[in-house]
Design a protein around this motif. Structure first.
Motif, PDB file in Angstrom:
ATOM      1  N   ASP A   1      40.474 -13.368 -26.315  1.00 18.37           N
ATOM      2  CA  ASP A   1      39.148 -13.754 -25.677  1.00 18.37           C
ATOM      3  C   ASP A   1      38.152 -14.268 -26.450  1.00 18.37           C
ATOM      4  N   ASP A   2      36.876 -14.413 -25.839  1.00 19.83           N
ATOM      5  CA  ASP A   2      35.789 -15.133 -26.381  1.00 19.83           C
ATOM      6  C   ASP A   2      34.798 -14.280 -27.019  1.00 19.83           C
ATOM      7  N   VAL A   3      35.142 -12.914 -26.955  1.00 20.52           N
ATOM      8  CA  VAL A   3      34.162 -11.751 -27.592  1.00 20.52           C
ATOM      9  C   VAL A   3      34.329 -11.614 -29.154  1.00 20.52           C
ATOM     10  N   ASP A   4      33.179 -11.968 -29.984  1.00 20.19           N
ATOM     11  CA  ASP A   4      33.284 -11.532 -31.320  1.00 20.19           C
ATOM     12  C   ASP A   4      33.300 -10.027 -31.432  1.00 20.19           C
ATOM     13  N   ARG A   5      34.189  -9.625 -32.548  1.00 23.66           N
ATOM     14  CA  ARG A   5      34.312  -8.274 -32.734  1.00 23.66           C
ATOM     15  C   ARG A   5      34.291  -8.366 -34.312  1.00 23.66           C
ATOM     16  N   ALA A   6      33.795  -6.947 -34.842  1.00 22.16           N
ATOM     17  CA  ALA A   6      33.770  -6.767 -36.262  1.00 22.16           C
ATOM     18  C   ALA A   6      34.068  -5.263 -36.483  1.00 22.16           C
ATOM     19  N   TYR A   7      34.837  -4.712 -37.407  1.00 19.09           N
ATOM     20  CA  TYR A   7      35.043  -3.615 -37.605  1.00 19.09           C
ATOM     21  C   TYR A   7      34.921  -3.175 -39.090  1.00 19.09           C
ATOM     22  N   PHE A   8      34.325  -2.042 -39.289  1.00 18.19           N
ATOM     23  CA  PHE A   8      33.789  -1.447 -40.574  1.00 18.19           C
ATOM     24  C   PHE A   8      34.365  -0.074 -40.629  1.00 18.19           C
ATOM     25  N   ALA A   9      34.940   0.596 -41.771  1.00 17.13           N
ATOM     26  CA  ALA A   9      34.933   2.038 -41.971  1.00 17.13           C
ATOM     27  C   ALA A   9      34.947   2.441 -43.254  1.00 17.13           C
ATOM     28  N   VAL A  10      34.545   3.655 -43.433  1.00 20.11           N
ATOM     29  CA  VAL A  10      34.578   4.373 -44.759  1.00 20.11           C
ATOM     30  C   VAL A  10      35.127   5.567 -44.562  1.00 20.11           C
ATOM     31  N   PHE A  11      35.982   6.025 -45.561  1.00 21.32           N
ATOM     32  CA  PHE A  11      36.675   7.264 -45.417  1.00 21.32           C
ATOM     33  C   PHE A  11      36.282   8.016 -46.764  1.00 21.32           C
ATOM     34  N   ASP A  12      36.124   9.348 -46.883  1.00 19.67           N
ATOM     35  CA  ASP A  12      35.885   9.876 -48.044  1.00 19.67           C
ATOM     36  C   ASP A  12      37.008  11.160 -48.142  1.00 19.67           C
ATOM     37  N   GLY A  13      38.090  11.117 -48.974  1.00 12.55           N
ATOM     38  CA  GLY A  13      38.961  11.975 -49.287  1.00 12.55           C
ATOM     39  C   GLY A  13      38.566  13.180 -49.681  1.00 12.55           C
ATOM     40  N   HIS A  14      39.225  14.505 -49.109  1.00 10.65           N
ATOM     41  CA  HIS A  14      39.147  15.581 -49.637  1.00 10.65           C
ATOM     42  C   HIS A  14      40.440  16.396 -49.945  1.00 10.65           C
ATOM     43  N   GLY A  15      40.249  16.679 -51.256  1.00 10.85           N
ATOM     44  CA  GLY A  15      41.490  17.422 -51.727  1.00 10.85           C
ATOM     45  C   GLY A  15      42.532  16.165 -52.130  1.00 10.85           C
ATOM     46  N   GLY A  16      41.981  14.938 -52.398  1.00  9.58           N
ATOM     47  CA  GLY A  16      43.107  13.871 -52.705  1.00  9.58           C
ATOM     48  C   GLY A  16      42.782  12.719 -51.926  1.00  9.58           C
ATOM     49  N   VAL A  17      43.289  11.552 -52.049  1.00  8.01           N
ATOM     50  CA  VAL A  17      43.075  10.357 -51.341  1.00  8.01           C
ATOM     51  C   VAL A  17      44.050  10.083 -50.294  1.00  8.01           C
ATOM     52  N   ASP A  18      45.256  10.815 -50.180  1.00  8.39           N
ATOM     53  CA  ASP A  18      46.348  10.410 -49.202  1.00  8.39           C
ATOM     54  C   ASP A  18      45.603  10.415 -47.748  1.00  8.39           C
ATOM     55  N   ALA A  19      45.060  11.372 -47.442  1.00 12.24           N
ATOM     56  CA  ALA A  19      44.573  11.095 -45.842  1.00 12.24           C
ATOM     57  C   ALA A  19      43.548   9.959 -45.749  1.00 12.24           C
ATOM     58  N   ALA A  20      42.574   9.734 -46.942  1.00  8.37           N
ATOM     59  CA  ALA A  20      41.627   8.541 -46.589  1.00  8.37           C
ATOM     60  C   ALA A  20      42.403   7.553 -46.732  1.00  8.37           C
ATOM     61  N   ASN A  21      43.300   6.987 -47.834  1.00  9.97           N
ATOM     62  CA  ASN A  21      43.943   5.943 -47.766  1.00  9.97           C
ATOM     63  C   ASN A  21      44.967   5.572 -46.449  1.00  9.97           C
ATOM     64  N   TYR A  22      45.585   6.766 -45.903  1.00 11.92           N
ATOM     65  CA  TYR A  22      46.462   6.582 -44.750  1.00 11.92           C
ATOM     66  C   TYR A  22      45.433   6.211 -43.620  1.00 11.92           C
ATOM     67  N   SER A  23      44.219   6.759 -43.331  1.00  8.87           N
ATOM     68  CA  SER A  23      43.222   6.417 -42.456  1.00  8.87           C
ATOM     69  C   SER A  23      42.853   5.122 -42.521  1.00  8.87           C
ATOM     70  N   ALA A  24      42.536   4.264 -43.764  1.00 11.58           N
ATOM     71  CA  ALA A  24      42.077   3.227 -44.055  1.00 11.58           C
ATOM     72  C   ALA A  24      43.097   2.086 -43.688  1.00 11.58           C
ATOM     73  N   THR A  25      44.380   2.296 -43.768  1.00 14.87           N
ATOM     74  CA  THR A  25      45.413   1.568 -43.417  1.00 14.87           C
ATOM     75  C   THR A  25      45.674   1.584 -42.127  1.00 14.87           C
ATOM     76  N   HIS A  26      45.622   2.603 -41.217  1.00 18.00           N
ATOM     77  CA  HIS A  26      46.077   2.712 -39.971  1.00 18.00           C
ATOM     78  C   HIS A  26      45.153   2.517 -38.805  1.00 18.00           C
ATOM     79  N   LEU A  27      43.851   3.261 -39.101  1.00 17.37           N
ATOM     80  CA  LEU A  27      42.909   3.268 -38.063  1.00 17.37           C
ATOM     81  C   LEU A  27      42.668   2.085 -37.219  1.00 17.37           C
ATOM     82  N   HIS A  28      42.450   1.183 -38.051  1.00 22.83           N
ATOM     83  CA  HIS A  28      41.867  -0.340 -37.651  1.00 22.83           C
ATOM     84  C   HIS A  28      42.979  -0.859 -36.771  1.00 22.83           C
ATOM     85  N   VAL A  29      44.400  -0.545 -37.161  1.00 25.41           N
ATOM     86  CA  VAL A  29      45.600  -1.084 -36.255  1.00 25.41           C
ATOM     87  C   VAL A  29      45.685  -0.252 -34.830  1.00 25.41           C
TER      88      VAL A  29
END
Length: 111
Positions: A1-29
């Protein structure tokens, strides 16, 4: 469509980076593929946070991962700003030099 969209996100892992990395990879999809992204971006964000969490929990159980993450995302659709967050991550909006409170963060002492 003709609507401009922009997405930004920040994740702060707790107890490691696995959940933060996973979220950064999958949430926007998940947000981009959600059926409500055009009509109801706020619902798309909410459901996509939940779906991404469920997906990671399945992976974490299978691979015995023990990390978590907080997260905050901003989705700009045309001239509207949609914010979603999880945990104690926060977002700040500054308008004409003044801070605008957009959210009350999740804190342990808050019911």
């Amino acid at each position: 469509d003709d609507v401009d969209r922009a997405y930004f996100a920040v994740f702060d892992g707790h107890g490691g980076v696995d959940a933060a990395n996973y979220s950064a990879t999958h949430l926007h999809v998940n947000v981009g593929l959600h059926e409500e992204i055009v009509k109801n971006p706020a619902e798309a964000l909410k459901c996509s946070f939940q779906k991404t969490d469920e997906m990671f929990l399945f992976k974490a159980k299978r691979e015995k991962l023990r990390s978590g993450t907080t997260g905050v995302s901003a989705l700009i659709v045309g001239n509207k700003l949609h914010i979603a967050w999880l945990g104690d991550s926060q977002v700040m909006l500054v308008q004409q030099g003044e801070a605008v409170t957009l959210m009350e963060p999740h804190k342990p002492e808050r019911e």
